[in-house]
Design a protein around this motif. Structure first.
Motif, mmCIF file in Angstrom:
data_model
loop_
_atom_site.group_PDB
_atom_site.id
_atom_site.type_symbol
_atom_site.label_atom_id
_atom_site.label_comp_id
_atom_site.label_asym_id
_atom_site.label_seq_id
_atom_site.Cartn_x
_atom_site.Cartn_y
_atom_site.Cartn_z
ATOM 1 N N ASN A 1 0.827 -1.216 0.000
ATOM 2 C CA ASN A 1 0.000 0.000 0.000
ATOM 3 C C ASN A 1 0.856 1.259 0.000
ATOM 4 O O ASN A 1 0.628 2.187 -0.765
ATOM 5 N N ALA B 1 2.242 9.216 -5.808
ATOM 6 C CA ALA B 1 2.583 10.598 -5.459
ATOM 7 C C ALA B 1 3.727 11.124 -6.323
ATOM 8 O O ALA B 1 3.865 12.336 -6.484
ATOM 9 N N LEU C 1 -5.441 11.636 6.774
ATOM 10 C CA LEU C 1 -4.865 10.529 6.000
ATOM 11 C C LEU C 1 -5.460 9.177 6.336
ATOM 12 O O LEU C 1 -5.749 8.366 5.464
ATOM 13 N N THR D 1 -7.354 11.645 -2.286
ATOM 14 C CA THR D 1 -7.233 12.817 -3.155
ATOM 15 C C THR D 1 -7.086 12.341 -4.597
ATOM 16 O O THR D 1 -6.855 13.137 -5.494
ATOM 17 N N LYS D 2 -7.206 11.088 -4.736
ATOM 18 C CA LYS D 2 -6.967 10.543 -6.084
ATOM 19 C C LYS D 2 -8.229 10.616 -6.931
ATOM 20 O O LYS D 2 -9.340 10.687 -6.397
ATOM 21 N N GLY E 1 -6.648 2.441 1.840
ATOM 22 C CA GLY E 1 -5.328 1.842 2.039
ATOM 23 C C GLY E 1 -4.732 2.153 3.396
ATOM 24 O O GLY E 1 -4.393 1.250 4.161
ATOM 25 N N PHE F 1 6.468 8.022 5.872
ATOM 26 C CA PHE F 1 5.622 7.245 6.781
ATOM 27 C C PHE F 1 6.529 6.453 7.694
ATOM 28 O O PHE F 1 7.511 5.861 7.230
HETATM 29 P P1 ADP Z 1 -5.961 5.817 -1.797
HETATM 30 O O1 ADP Z 1 -4.614 5.379 -2.091
HETATM 31 O O2 ADP Z 1 -7.030 4.886 -2.283
HETATM 32 O O3 ADP Z 1 -6.283 7.259 -2.065
HETATM 33 P P2 ADP Z 1 -4.964 5.714 0.888
HETATM 34 O O4 ADP Z 1 -5.640 5.564 2.250
HETATM 35 O O5 ADP Z 1 -3.916 4.757 0.629
HETATM 36 O O6 ADP Z 1 -6.131 5.709 -0.153
HETATM 37 O O7 ADP Z 1 -4.383 7.131 0.817
HETATM 38 C C1 ADP Z 1 -5.145 8.206 1.165
HETATM 39 C C2 ADP Z 1 -4.568 9.462 0.606
HETATM 40 O O8 ADP Z 1 -3.340 9.763 1.288
HETATM 41 C C3 ADP Z 1 -4.182 9.493 -0.797
HETATM 42 O O9 ADP Z 1 -5.328 9.768 -1.628
HETATM 43 C C4 ADP Z 1 -3.148 10.552 -0.895
HETATM 44 O O10 ADP Z 1 -3.781 11.822 -1.034
HETATM 45 C C5 ADP Z 1 -2.502 10.483 0.419
HETATM 46 N N1 ADP Z 1 -1.192 9.816 0.367
HETATM 47 C C6 ADP Z 1 -0.925 8.552 0.793
HETATM 48 N N2 ADP Z 1 0.387 8.272 0.644
HETATM 49 C C7 ADP Z 1 0.948 9.412 0.094
HETATM 50 C C8 ADP Z 1 2.310 9.746 -0.337
HETATM 51 N N3 ADP Z 1 3.327 8.858 -0.227
HETATM 52 N N4 ADP Z 1 2.528 10.968 -0.855
HETATM 53 C C9 ADP Z 1 1.481 11.869 -0.957
HETATM 54 N N5 ADP Z 1 0.203 11.596 -0.561
HETATM 55 C C10 ADP Z 1 -0.042 10.381 -0.064
#
Ligand code: ADP
Length: 631
Positions: A523, A531, A572, A579-580, A589, A616
């Motif tokens: 994930n 990103a 988050l 934000t996707k 995730g 992270f």
């Molecule tokens: P998804 O991947 O389905 O959007 P996630 O819970 O994995 O759901 O992530 C949530 C949100 O966190 C993402 O939509 C993104 O905006 C942000 N995000 C997660 N990991 C990163 C990263 N490495 N860099 C920038 N934004 C991130």
């Protein structure tokens, strides 16, 4: 309450007024007592003086009456007639003188004498003394002229020869119907004055003109009550009435008001009375006319005892009223205090009642609030259970989504070996026909390798799809990372993403479920790759550090992507936060990753990296330290 306060303010305002009223009342009582006592005292003083004056006037009149007839009696004697007929007969003179001397002594008068019609003294009872009147002429005296007119004469004056004051009585001596001479008897009134010498208050006798003839204050004798008009002065001088005493001066009585209808006077000059110096304060002057002579009898009564008594009465009046007022005040205060006590008790009871009511109300409110809280707790619990259910479902859904992604990866992974298998097996058939057996063996070996590789892929897939319970066991992070990377190798190669790992040489093991850790890492890596889509430099750094926190290893996944906005960072780990673009991410995730890590006693948080990009950090429990395991 407001009313009570207003009442109190009113009472406070009225208090000085009441005090003023009380003082005024006491003063009024004092004044009334003073006035009454003064009036009563003055009345008594006046009555006393009047009775004394009556007595004295009576005595004086009686005395005068007694002597009034003496000259007529003396005049009856033939020796006086003879002398008048032969004034130059020495024998007649001697006989007359002897007679007058005897008569004078017998009557107790001062002097007795005989004058001819010219006023010349022919014989006198004091012929033997140095102050003999014989040969003196008293024609200027009024008593002589009155007797010459045939009337009885009366005159008070000071003797021009004897220099003694006295009252003169005169009578004509008649012979043949004509007045031939005048007989005069002079008496000393000082003897008459003796009875009043015992009086404490000064007493004085004045003539018609206000000249003091007799007085218990010696200094006042032959002084004036009031200044005399010039005409009267002249007349007095002609009769030589008081010439010997010198000029007539006023005593000096200054008016000082009135009491009981009688005038009050003060003395302008100090004087000695019958009992020492007279006080300088006011006297009440009472007077009475002595009818026989037209004289006036006056007494001066000291007002001081009356005034003292009045003052005492005033004080007593003030004291009595003050006492009564104090008594009334005490009563009022006591009643007020009692009323206040009662009011206080009532207020207390009221307050107590109110308090009880309020406590009851508060208790019922609390009970209600408690019930509401309980309801809310129940609701929360229900909501939480529902949420948990939903989360489970979501986790499953997330897993399915990952599975979808993974399926694409797996399909791709399998397609390549399948195509190779196809080519190798086709080649093997051709080579077998041509009896090139060694090459066939080589192909078969390659096919076997490819099959093994495919078996590994499907095995991974199987284990990922299995909803196995979390298995706490020591596992190696790099193995989980390898697993995740194996699914992403193609994508990373395609997108030019490099991955650097910094792991200690003897990598510590952590307590985890390897498959799930692999899922979490997959994930994180997918998110990192997403990103970095829009940036030129695409690199991921994965490091493990066991030396920061005892009992834990920190796994750091940093990328060079666009980074996380502060607003996004707060949310988050919320389920469905993404934000996707639609269709590319469910927003599950990270929330699933957090949940998985929690289940194995680990945690995850996003930190802001020093450079651009996201970091992270996973806090994983070390497997070989401490004995608490998964607690
Ligand atoms: P998804 O991947 O389905 O959007 P996630 O819970 O994995 O759901 O992530 C949530 C949100 O966190 C993402 O939509 C993104 O905006 C942000 N995000 C997660 N990991 C990163 C990263 N490495 N860099 C920038 N934004 C991130």
């Amino acid at each position: 309450m407001l009313q009570a306060a207003r009442k109190r303010v009113g009472a406070r305002l009225r208090t000085p007024l009441r005090a003023l009223l009380g003082v005024a009342l006491a003063a009024l009582a004092g004044f009334a007592a003073w006035r009454a006592e003064l009036d009563a005292g003055a009345d008594a003083l006046r009555a006393q003086a009047a009775s004394r004056l009556n007595n004295y006037a009576g005595a004086l009149s009686a005395e005068i009456g007694r002597y009034g007839y003496l000259p007529s009696l003396i005049a009856l004697d033939g020796r006086l007639q003879r002398l008048l007929a032969q004034p130059h007969d020495a024998a007649a003179v001697r006989a007359a003188e002897a007679y007058l001397q005897r008569a004078n002594r017998a009557a107790g008068s001062s002097v007795a004498y005989l004058m001819d019609t010219s006023g010349l003294t022919l014989a006198s009872s004091n012929w033997k003394t140095p102050i003999s009147f014989v040969g003196a002429n008293f024609a200027f005296r009024p008593y002589f002229r009155e007797a010459l007119r045939g009337q009885a004469g009366r005159f008070y004056g000071i003797g021009t020869i004897s220099r003694d004051p006295g009252l003169y009585f005169s009578q004509p001596v008649r012979s043949g119907g004509r007045v031939r001479g005048v007989v005069v008897v002079k008496i000393d009134l000082d003897k008459v004055a003796v009875p009043w010498q015992g009086w404490r208050d000064p007493v004085l006798v004045t003539d018609r003109n206000g000249v003091v003839l007799l007085s218990s204050v010696p200094a006042w004798r032959f002084e004036l009550l009031a200044p005399l008009p010039a005409a009267v002065r002249r007349r007095i001088a002609q009769t030589q009435q008081y010439t010997v005493a010198g000029p007539l001066r006023p005593i000096g009585l200054l008016p000082a008001g009135q009491a009981a209808g009688a005038p009050l006077f003060r003395l302008a000059h100090a004087a000695r009375g019958p009992f020492g110096a007279l006080p300088p304060h006011a006297f009440m002057v009472n007077s009475r006319v002595v009818p026989a002579l037209g004289w006036r009898l006056l007494s001066l009564s000291d007002m001081r005892p009356v005034r003292d008594a009045a003052r005492r009465s005033a004080l007593a009046g003030v004291a009595v009223v003050g006492l009564l007022e104090s008594l009334a005040l005490v009563l009022v205060l006591r009643r007020r205090a009692q009323a206040e006590r009662v009011a206080g008790r009532e207020a207390l009871e009221r307050a107590y009642g109110e308090l009880e009511q309020r406590v009851a109300a508060r208790t019922s409110a609390l009970t209600q609030a408690n019930a509401a809280l309980q309801r809310e707790v129940d609701e929360r619990e229900r909501a939480e259970a529902a949420l948990r259910r939903t989360m489970d479902e979501l986790a499953q859904a997330g897993k399915l989504a990952a599975l979808g992604q993974m399926a694409a990866g797996v399909a791709h992974e399998l397609n390549q070996p399948l195509a190779a298998l196809h080519t190798l097996s086709d080649n093997a058939v051709v080579l077998l026909d041509k009896q090139r057996l060694d090459e066939v063996r080589g192909n078969l070996d390659a096919i076997s390798g490819l099959v093994r590789r495919m078996a590994r892929i499907t095995g991974d897939l199987k284990s990922f799809a299995r909803k196995a319970p979390a298995a706490w066991q020591p596992c190696t992070v790099s193995k989980a990372l390898d697993g995740a990377l194996s699914l992403l190798r193609r994508r990373f190669a395609q997108e030019g993403i490099t991955l650097e790992r910094a792991f200690p040489d003897d990598e510590p093991r952590v307590m985890c479920d390897e498959l799930r850790l692999q899922q979490v890492l997959l994930n994180l890596l997918v998110n990192a790759a997403d990103a970095m889509h829009g940036v030129a430099q695409r690199s991921i750094e994965v490091s493990l550090d066991a030396g920061v926190e005892p009992g834990f290893a920190l796994l750091r996944v940093a990328d060079s992507g666009e980074g996380i906005s502060p607003a996004a960072r707060k949310r988050l780990f919320e389920p469905f936060f993404t934000t996707k673009a639609q269709g590319t991410g469910l927003g599950l995730g990270l929330s699933i990753a957090q949940r998985i890590l929690r289940e194995v006693g680990a945690s995850i948080e996003a930190q802001s990296g020093q450079a651009a990009g996201a970091v992270f950090v996973l806090r994983l429990r070390l497997a070989d330290q401490g004995g608490d395991g998964h607690g």
